[in-house]
Scaffold this motif. Structure first.
Motif, short mmCIF file in Angstrom:
data_model
loop_
_atom_site.label_atom_id
_atom_site.label_comp_id
_atom_site.label_asym_id
_atom_site.label_seq_id
_atom_site.Cartn_x
_atom_site.Cartn_y
_atom_site.Cartn_z
N ASN A 91 4.69 8.77 6.32
CA ASN A 91 4.83 7.32 6.56
C ASN A 91 4.67 6.47 5.30
O ASN A 91 5.00 5.29 5.32
CB ASN A 91 3.84 6.88 7.64
N ALA A 92 4.15 7.08 4.22
CA ALA A 92 4.08 6.31 2.97
C ALA A 92 5.47 6.25 2.32
O ALA A 92 5.75 5.36 1.52
CB ALA A 92 3.07 6.93 2.01
N ALA A 93 6.32 7.21 2.67
CA ALA A 93 7.71 7.19 2.17
C ALA A 93 8.51 6.17 2.96
O ALA A 93 9.17 5.29 2.41
CB ALA A 93 8.34 8.57 2.29
N GLU A 143 1.07 3.36 -11.57
CA GLU A 143 1.82 2.41 -10.74
C GLU A 143 3.09 3.08 -10.19
O GLU A 143 3.57 4.07 -10.76
CB GLU A 143 2.24 1.18 -11.56
N HIS A 144 3.63 2.52 -9.17
CA HIS A 144 4.94 2.96 -8.67
C HIS A 144 5.98 2.72 -9.76
O HIS A 144 5.85 1.80 -10.57
CB HIS A 144 5.29 2.16 -7.41
N HIS A 145 7.04 3.53 -9.78
CA HIS A 145 8.07 3.38 -10.81
C HIS A 145 8.75 1.99 -10.76
O HIS A 145 9.33 1.56 -11.76
CB HIS A 145 9.14 4.47 -10.68
N ALA A 146 8.69 1.33 -9.62
CA ALA A 146 9.27 -0.02 -9.54
C ALA A 146 8.56 -0.97 -10.50
O ALA A 146 9.12 -1.99 -10.91
CB ALA A 146 9.18 -0.56 -8.11
N VAL A 147 7.34 -0.65 -10.87
CA VAL A 147 6.60 -1.40 -11.88
C VAL A 147 6.66 -0.65 -13.21
O VAL A 147 7.06 -1.19 -14.24
CB VAL A 147 5.13 -1.63 -11.45
N THR A 160 1.78 -4.81 -3.22
CA THR A 160 1.10 -4.62 -1.92
C THR A 160 2.02 -3.90 -0.92
O THR A 160 1.86 -4.04 0.29
CB THR A 160 0.65 -5.98 -1.35
N VAL A 161 2.96 -3.14 -1.48
CA VAL A 161 3.94 -2.47 -0.61
C VAL A 161 3.26 -1.53 0.39
O VAL A 161 3.68 -1.42 1.55
CB VAL A 161 5.00 -1.73 -1.47
N GLN A 162 2.21 -0.84 -0.02
CA GLN A 162 1.57 0.11 0.89
C GLN A 162 0.47 -0.54 1.75
O GLN A 162 -0.09 0.12 2.63
CB GLN A 162 0.96 1.28 0.11
N THR A 163 0.14 -1.80 1.47
CA THR A 163 -0.99 -2.40 2.21
C THR A 163 -0.58 -3.56 3.11
O THR A 163 -1.25 -3.83 4.10
CB THR A 163 -2.07 -2.90 1.22
N ALA A 181 9.54 -4.03 4.06
CA ALA A 181 9.43 -3.94 5.53
C ALA A 181 9.37 -2.51 6.04
O ALA A 181 8.74 -2.24 7.07
CB ALA A 181 10.62 -4.66 6.17
N HIS A 182 10.01 -1.56 5.33
CA HIS A 182 10.11 -0.21 5.92
C HIS A 182 8.81 0.57 5.84
O HIS A 182 8.74 1.70 6.35
CB HIS A 182 11.30 0.55 5.32
N LYS A 183 7.78 -0.01 5.25
CA LYS A 183 6.49 0.69 5.21
C LYS A 183 5.62 0.37 6.43
O LYS A 183 4.54 0.92 6.59
CB LYS A 183 5.73 0.33 3.92
N ALA A 208 8.31 9.62 -2.51
CA ALA A 208 9.66 10.04 -2.14
C ALA A 208 10.64 9.75 -3.26
O ALA A 208 11.60 10.48 -3.47
CB ALA A 208 10.10 9.33 -0.87
N CYS A 209 10.38 8.67 -4.00
CA CYS A 209 11.31 8.26 -5.06
C CYS A 209 11.37 9.27 -6.19
O CYS A 209 12.30 9.27 -6.98
CB CYS A 209 10.90 6.91 -5.65
N THR A 210 10.34 10.12 -6.33
CA THR A 210 10.34 11.07 -7.44
C THR A 210 10.54 12.50 -6.96
O THR A 210 10.43 13.44 -7.74
CB THR A 210 9.00 10.99 -8.21
N1 PLP Z 1 5.88 0.10 -4.49
C1 PLP Z 1 5.26 1.07 -3.80
C2 PLP Z 1 3.79 1.24 -3.94
C3 PLP Z 1 5.98 1.92 -2.95
O1 PLP Z 1 5.35 2.89 -2.28
C4 PLP Z 1 7.39 1.72 -2.84
C5 PLP Z 1 8.21 2.62 -1.98
O2 PLP Z 1 8.02 3.80 -1.94
C6 PLP Z 1 7.97 0.68 -3.56
C7 PLP Z 1 7.20 -0.10 -4.38
C8 PLP Z 1 9.44 0.43 -3.48
O3 PLP Z 1 9.78 -0.23 -2.28
P1 PLP Z 1 11.28 -0.18 -1.71
O4 PLP Z 1 11.50 1.20 -1.18
O5 PLP Z 1 11.30 -1.22 -0.64
O6 PLP Z 1 12.19 -0.54 -2.84
#
Ligand code: PLP
Length: 399
Positions: A27-29, A116-120, A193-196, A216-218, A343-345
């Motif tokens: 569910n974290a994915a 951090e997540h790769h988005a950062v 705050t994507v996971q919280t 939203a999908h989290k 999941a992204c990696t």
């Molecule tokens: N930040 C964190 C902590 C995440 O877990 C995720 C998704 O796995 C994202 C950012 C990226 O979010 P999105 O999938 O909506 O682009």
């Protein structure tokens, strides 16, 4: 309301059920969508298809639906509607916060972590317009606040970007500690705050960040939609150029169906949130105890103290065995969906940057189990049986 996957399980024949139960613990994915969210989105698709920027009645009606969703979301996080900018998800919102801090607020230095997540993380690496300082972490991934203060003493315009909860190892940020330091040293503060979001009550005023990101999908909403909260005191310019949507801050016709789904999912998540938390934390604590009893040498990556750990994520570190690379595959064969990390990696061969970042023993196999409010004790018991069979069986075979 029952989860779709449960419905599928219910419909499965007894023979199939005995053979393989399907258990979704990733569910974290992403999370399965709530039935109520699907219903609300379907209604929007059929009844409100207009372009919210059109001036005719269809457009005005769609605009009304869009602004109602924005107001609902703002109310749920104690923000003002104008502080919510809809995006295509968490990645875009993270990118936008960082770009705005640099382009619009003269930030020349960013303080962050290597977990951090790769988005950062990928916005920072190789970015020649800024310098980056990485704050020290404990072995469970906690931010060293003394080091953060030391870094903040350098007199340059700074953005501190630290995720609220780590998506792989669950460790929570000491938000109050970071917020107070950012205030003291006049640094901008962004938190992923994507996971919280949807799992804790988020009050933006109490949180005290300038930027927060949501996907939203989290929390049982749709994929491809999220938002960036931007404190109203900050002006920002778009990173996606086009029309004047989102009050000129993000071009492109709004994903109104997704936005309605996001608002509904956040509303559902916040309804009875304390019950959801205690149900899921109960499952996580139960799994920790059972694993300790049943798997010799088991350990956990990141924080597991409920006060310091995201209750939806448990990263289990198993003792090493010869065929350790088969673990997730064997669990999958048993109908169990979990992951090694983000999941992204999962397609990358470099392993988890988070586990490397906390200097974890990556020779040992690990599995991230992540739960939702729909997860049941029966599912956890099934997973425990299969994990024990695979891991203890492999340890015996290695002897
Ligand atoms: N930040 C964190 C902590 C995440 O877990 C995720 C998704 O796995 C994202 C950012 C990226 O979010 P999105 O999938 O909506 O682009």
């Amino acid at each position: 309301m029952p989860l779709l996957i449960f419905e599928r399980n219910k419909r499965a024949t007894n023979f199939e059920k005995k053979r393989v139960m399907k258990v979704y613990l990733d569910n974290a994915a992403t999370t399965p969508m709530a039935v109520e969210v699907i219903e609300e989105m379907t209604k929007t698709m059929t009844d409100h298809f207009g372009n919210p920027s059109s001036t005719h009645a269809f457009g005005r009606e769609a605009k009304g639906v869009l602004e109602m969703a924005r107001r609902k979301i703002a109310q749920l996080i104690n923000a003002e509607p104008k502080e919510i900018i809809f995006t295509s998800g968490g990645t875009e919102a993270d990118n936008m916060a960082i770009a705005c801090a640099i382009n619009d607020h003269g930030v020349t230095r960013i303080i962050s972590t290597c977990t951090e997540h790769h988005a950062v993380g990928h916005c920072l690496e190789g970015n020649t317009s800024i310098s980056v300082d990485y704050v020290n972490l404990s072995l469970t991934g906690e931010v060293d606040l003394n080091h953060l203060e030391e870094l903040l003493q350098k007199p340059v315009k700074t953005l501190v970007t630290l995720m609220h909860a780590n998506n792989e190892i669950a460790t929570l940020l000491d938000v109050k500690g970071v917020r107070d330091l950012c205030k003291k040293y006049a640094a901008l503060f962004h938190s992923d705050t994507v996971q919280t979001m949807g799992h804790y009550v988020i009050d933006v005023k109490e949180f005290g960040a300038d930027f927060l990101t949501c996907s939203a999908h989290k929390f049982h909403g749709p994929k491809g939609v999220g938002f960036l909260y931007v404190n109203k005191a900050l002006k920002i310019s778009p990173i996606i150029h086009g029309g004047a949507q989102e009050r000129g801050m993000r071009g492109g016709t709004e994903n109104i169906t997704g936005i309605v789904g996001l608002a509904k999912a956040l509303e559902l998540a916040n309804t009875d949130i304390a019950e959801h938390q205690s149900h899921v934390q109960g499952l996580k604590s139960y799994m920790i105890e059972a694993l300790r009893k049943r798997i010799p040498g088991v350990n956990f990556h990141g924080e597991i103290d409920p006060e310091k750990s995201l209750y939806t994520v448990l990263n289990v570190c198993f003792p090493a065995f010869e065929n350790k690379s088969m673990l997730l595959f064997l669990l999958d064969l048993d109908g169990i969906a979990c992951s090694g990390g983000s999941a992204c990696t999962s397609g990358a061969s470099t392993g988890s940057h988070v586990l490397r970042g906390i200097k974890a023993d990556t020779d040992r196999p690990n599995a991230r189990f992540s739960f939702s409010r729909y997860t049941t004790l029966e599912e956890i018991d099934y997973v425990l049986d299969k994990v024990e069979k695979i891991v203890v069986g492999a340890l015996v075979a290695d002897r």
